[in-house]
Design a protein around this motif. Structure first.
Motif, mmCIF file in Angstrom:
data_model
loop_
_atom_site.group_PDB
_atom_site.id
_atom_site.type_symbol
_atom_site.label_atom_id
_atom_site.label_comp_id
_atom_site.label_asym_id
_atom_site.label_seq_id
_atom_site.Cartn_x
_atom_site.Cartn_y
_atom_site.Cartn_z
ATOM 1 N N MET A 197 0.811 -1.209 0.000
ATOM 2 C CA MET A 197 0.000 0.000 0.000
ATOM 3 C C MET A 197 0.846 1.261 0.000
ATOM 4 O O MET A 197 0.434 2.297 -0.508
ATOM 5 N N GLY A 198 2.054 1.180 0.580
ATOM 6 C CA GLY A 198 2.896 2.361 0.631
ATOM 7 C C GLY A 198 3.281 2.868 -0.745
ATOM 8 O O GLY A 198 3.584 4.041 -0.921
ATOM 9 N N GLY A 199 3.270 1.977 -1.744
ATOM 10 C CA GLY A 199 3.616 2.389 -3.097
ATOM 11 C C GLY A 199 2.673 3.414 -3.682
ATOM 12 O O GLY A 199 2.987 4.083 -4.664
ATOM 13 N N LEU A 200 1.490 3.572 -3.078
ATOM 14 C CA LEU A 200 0.549 4.573 -3.568
ATOM 15 C C LEU A 200 1.115 5.972 -3.455
ATOM 16 O O LEU A 200 0.807 6.851 -4.256
ATOM 17 N N SER A 201 1.937 6.198 -2.432
ATOM 18 C CA SER A 201 2.382 7.558 -2.155
ATOM 19 C C SER A 201 3.842 7.803 -2.484
ATOM 20 O O SER A 201 4.308 8.920 -2.345
ATOM 21 N N CYS A 202 4.564 6.763 -2.917
ATOM 22 C CA CYS A 202 6.000 6.931 -3.084
ATOM 23 C C CYS A 202 6.435 6.665 -4.515
ATOM 24 O O CYS A 202 5.727 6.977 -5.448
ATOM 25 N N GLN A 203 7.604 6.040 -4.653
ATOM 26 C CA GLN A 203 8.214 5.963 -5.963
ATOM 27 C C GLN A 203 7.450 5.066 -6.941
ATOM 28 O O GLN A 203 7.194 5.446 -8.068
ATOM 29 N N CYS A 227 -1.129 4.567 -18.472
ATOM 30 C CA CYS A 227 -1.005 5.307 -17.209
ATOM 31 C C CYS A 227 -0.713 4.346 -16.055
ATOM 32 O O CYS A 227 -1.566 4.082 -15.207
ATOM 33 N N TRP A 228 0.516 3.826 -16.019
ATOM 34 C CA TRP A 228 0.930 2.948 -14.928
ATOM 35 C C TRP A 228 2.453 2.793 -14.971
ATOM 36 O O TRP A 228 3.112 3.366 -15.834
ATOM 37 N N ASP A 229 3.007 2.020 -14.029
ATOM 38 C CA ASP A 229 4.449 1.777 -13.955
ATOM 39 C C ASP A 229 5.240 3.065 -13.794
ATOM 40 O O ASP A 229 6.331 3.222 -14.334
ATOM 41 N N TYR A 230 4.690 4.026 -13.026
ATOM 42 C CA TYR A 230 5.413 5.268 -12.793
ATOM 43 C C TYR A 230 6.387 5.106 -11.632
ATOM 44 O O TYR A 230 6.048 4.558 -10.588
ATOM 45 N N HIS A 231 7.594 5.621 -11.822
ATOM 46 C CA HIS A 231 8.585 5.650 -10.755
ATOM 47 C C HIS A 231 8.460 6.907 -9.904
ATOM 48 O O HIS A 231 8.756 6.892 -8.717
ATOM 49 N N ASP A 232 8.061 8.016 -10.520
ATOM 50 C CA ASP A 232 8.007 9.283 -9.785
ATOM 51 C C ASP A 232 6.977 10.193 -10.450
ATOM 52 O O ASP A 232 6.790 10.150 -11.669
ATOM 53 N N VAL A 233 6.333 11.013 -9.618
ATOM 54 C CA VAL A 233 5.311 11.942 -10.093
ATOM 55 C C VAL A 233 5.508 13.270 -9.377
ATOM 56 O O VAL A 233 5.820 13.304 -8.182
ATOM 57 N N LEU A 234 5.352 14.388 -10.109
ATOM 58 C CA LEU A 234 5.360 15.698 -9.465
ATOM 59 C C LEU A 234 4.157 16.496 -9.951
ATOM 60 O O LEU A 234 3.622 16.251 -11.039
ATOM 61 N N LEU A 241 -0.785 20.532 -13.687
ATOM 62 C CA LEU A 241 -0.638 19.218 -14.307
ATOM 63 C C LEU A 241 0.257 18.339 -13.455
ATOM 64 O O LEU A 241 1.142 18.823 -12.736
ATOM 65 N N PHE A 242 0.026 17.020 -13.512
ATOM 66 C CA PHE A 242 0.922 16.043 -12.942
ATOM 67 C C PHE A 242 1.901 15.594 -14.031
ATOM 68 O O PHE A 242 1.492 15.285 -15.153
ATOM 69 N N TYR A 243 3.189 15.575 -13.687
ATOM 70 C CA TYR A 243 4.202 15.068 -14.601
ATOM 71 C C TYR A 243 4.754 13.773 -14.007
ATOM 72 O O TYR A 243 5.087 13.718 -12.821
ATOM 73 N N ALA A 244 4.870 12.736 -14.843
ATOM 74 C CA ALA A 244 5.253 11.422 -14.346
ATOM 75 C C ALA A 244 6.293 10.797 -15.258
ATOM 76 O O ALA A 244 6.270 10.984 -16.483
ATOM 77 N N VAL A 245 7.233 10.039 -14.663
ATOM 78 C CA VAL A 245 8.243 9.319 -15.430
ATOM 79 C C VAL A 245 8.046 7.832 -15.191
ATOM 80 O O VAL A 245 7.872 7.380 -14.057
ATOM 81 N N CYS A 276 17.027 1.034 -13.967
ATOM 82 C CA CYS A 276 17.417 1.915 -12.874
ATOM 83 C C CYS A 276 16.167 2.517 -12.248
ATOM 84 O O CYS A 276 15.056 2.320 -12.730
ATOM 85 N N THR A 277 16.359 3.246 -11.153
ATOM 86 C CA THR A 277 15.280 4.019 -10.543
ATOM 87 C C THR A 277 15.299 5.416 -11.150
ATOM 88 O O THR A 277 16.362 6.029 -11.274
ATOM 89 N N ARG A 278 14.126 5.910 -11.518
ATOM 90 C CA ARG A 278 14.056 7.216 -12.181
ATOM 91 C C ARG A 278 13.263 8.218 -11.344
ATOM 92 O O ARG A 278 12.304 7.853 -10.677
ATOM 93 N N TYR A 279 13.704 9.473 -11.429
ATOM 94 C CA TYR A 279 13.039 10.589 -10.752
ATOM 95 C C TYR A 279 12.733 11.660 -11.788
ATOM 96 O O TYR A 279 13.445 11.794 -12.791
ATOM 97 N N ILE A 280 11.709 12.449 -11.529
ATOM 98 C CA ILE A 280 11.418 13.609 -12.374
ATOM 99 C C ILE A 280 11.413 14.848 -11.486
ATOM 100 O O ILE A 280 10.818 14.847 -10.400
ATOM 101 N N VAL A 281 12.135 15.877 -11.922
ATOM 102 C CA VAL A 281 12.343 17.085 -11.127
ATOM 103 C C VAL A 281 12.098 18.302 -12.016
ATOM 104 O O VAL A 281 12.402 18.274 -13.215
ATOM 105 N N ARG A 282 11.582 19.359 -11.424
ATOM 106 C CA ARG A 282 11.323 20.584 -12.173
ATOM 107 C C ARG A 282 12.138 21.726 -11.588
ATOM 108 O O ARG A 282 12.126 21.975 -10.382
ATOM 109 N N LEU A 283 12.868 22.416 -12.460
ATOM 110 C CA LEU A 283 13.572 23.632 -12.053
ATOM 111 C C LEU A 283 12.586 24.786 -11.937
ATOM 112 O O LEU A 283 11.513 24.765 -12.547
ATOM 113 N N GLU A 284 12.971 25.829 -11.187
ATOM 114 C CA GLU A 284 12.026 26.914 -10.930
ATOM 115 C C GLU A 284 11.645 27.672 -12.191
ATOM 116 O O GLU A 284 10.572 28.289 -12.246
#
Length: 392
Positions: A197-203, A227-234, A241-245, A276-284
């Motif tokens: 269940m913790g995967g709902l809120s994390c990577q 719309c699945w298999d996301y490693h990270d969402v911002l 909008l939600f951006y997901a990798v 690998c593990t992937r993250y998505i990040v947004r610059l200001e």
């Protein structure tokens, strides 16, 4: 929203209380509304220090915390439960000051929880029955999220005596989102449930679900079979909008503002391998970055071996390697990724990615085990392992 006790630990009061002022200015007479506004601009250590100056400042500190406006731009802190403290106390280690601060958290006891993520000053924790609780260490506010059994394919499991002892996960068709009630279910104990269940809120998000504050259930974002298999969402406040990798590096934008969610593929890498593990990040200023983190095991400890940062070029539809953060450092791990400017935190090394452990196996199943904390330096691809330094 539950509000926690307004007490600050006696040790914190003793640790942070300043020396008596020799000035003739009576700072206790500052207007309360001005103090509340000021406290909303301070870092966590300064908030705690200011709150113990005098009774008037303490009252304004408590009011700022009640309003939830403390720590608008805090420096980074590590949060953990120290074995020499009460189970209800969370220890905040400030990377800015190098000091530890102690905060009494609301029930259930902080040590009994699993921390499964963090975002914008909030910790995402799971209790012993895998219920998610959002808690803010600075304000001690707490929000209970809907229970796992409100997810479409999750049901409470009862043993032979009719006593609940875990969850049943039902089979779901990822294309149609239909639940097969006739198929064999997969049982998860309370302990194992925290992992699932913790995967709902994390990577690892398979697929995306949402819940509103004060809501009673989780809702599928039923957008597209992709719309699945996301490693990270911002989430981007500017365009809402939600951006997901995804695990293969593809980048999606998900719009939930209209009558029905919509998905747009921003980057299709044509890659079919998840390596690998992937993250998505947004610059200001708006650019999206994708971070690829490759790990290996050394004496049963998981360690970062390589880390590559890419700019997501939305015009050419490609990933471009980045070596320069232009005076920033990046923090990643089991949390929402964020940048800090070196000019504000000169103790940090420029063009570095500070990493904390992101292994679900370690975090969920070994709550008190070894955790990786280190810094990967982009310019020469070297890695500073702070865990090894701490061990000597």
């Amino acid at each position: 929203m539950e509000q926690a006790s307004s007490s600050v630990t006696a040790e914190l009061l003793q640790q942070e209380a300043p020396y008596p002022s020799t000035s003739d200015v009576d700072w206790s007479q500052l207007p309360a509304d001005l103090l509340v506004h000021i406290f909303g601009m301070l870092d966590i250590p300064d908030i705690f220090s200011s709150g113990v100056v005098c009774r008037a400042w303490c009252a304004s500190f408590l009011e700022a915390r009640r309003l939830g406006i403390c720590s608008g731009n805090p420096g980074p802190c590590l949060v953990f439960s120290s074995g020499d403290r009460d189970p209800t106390v969370a220890t905040l280690y400030s990377l800015t000051t190098g000091k530890e601060y102690y905060v009494t958290m609301p029930d259930p006891p902080f040590r009994s929880r699993y921390i499964v993520g963090s975002s914008h000053g909030w910790l995402i924790t799971a209790d012993e029955r895998s219920n998610l609780l959002l808690v803010n260490p600075a304000t001690q506010a707490q929000i209970a999220m809907p229970p796992p059994e409100t997810i479409a394919n999750v049901k409470i499991h009862c043993n032979a005596d009719g006593v609940p002892d875990g969850y049943d996960l039902l089979t779901m068709d990822m294309s149609s989102r239909d639940v097969d009630t006739e198929a064999e279910t997969e049982f998860h104990s309370w302990e194992e449930g925290r992992f699932s269940m913790g995967g709902l809120s994390c990577q690892q998000i398979h697929p995306v679900e949402t819940a509103q504050v004060g809501g009673t259930h989780w809702t599928w974002i039923d957008v597209d079979e992709q719309c699945w298999d996301y490693h990270d969402v911002l989430y981007n406040d500017d365009d809402r909008l939600f951006y997901a990798v995804q695990g293969n590096g593809d980048v999606h934008a998900i719009d939930t503002n209209g009558p029905s969610p919509m998905l747009r593929v921003l980057l299709d890498t044509k890659n079919t391998v998840v390596d690998c593990t992937r993250y998505i990040v947004r610059l200001e200023y708006g650019d999206l970055l994708e971070v690829c983190r490759d790990c290996k095991y050394v004496n049963d400890d998981r360690r970062t071996e390589e880390l590559i940062v890419y700019k997501v070029d939305l015009v050419e539809k490609e990933l471009v390697k980045q070596k320069d953060f232009e005076g920033r450092v990046l923090f990643i791990g089991f949390n929402s990724s964020f940048f800090l400017r070196v000019e504000d935190f000169p103790m940090l090394t420029p063009n570095s990615v500070y990493c904390t452990d992101d292994s679900m196996e370690n975090i969920y199943s070994e709550r008190f085990g070894c955790r990786e904390v280190g810094a990967f330096h982009l310019e020469d691809s070297s890695f500073t392992d702070y865990c090894l330094l701490a061990r000597g």
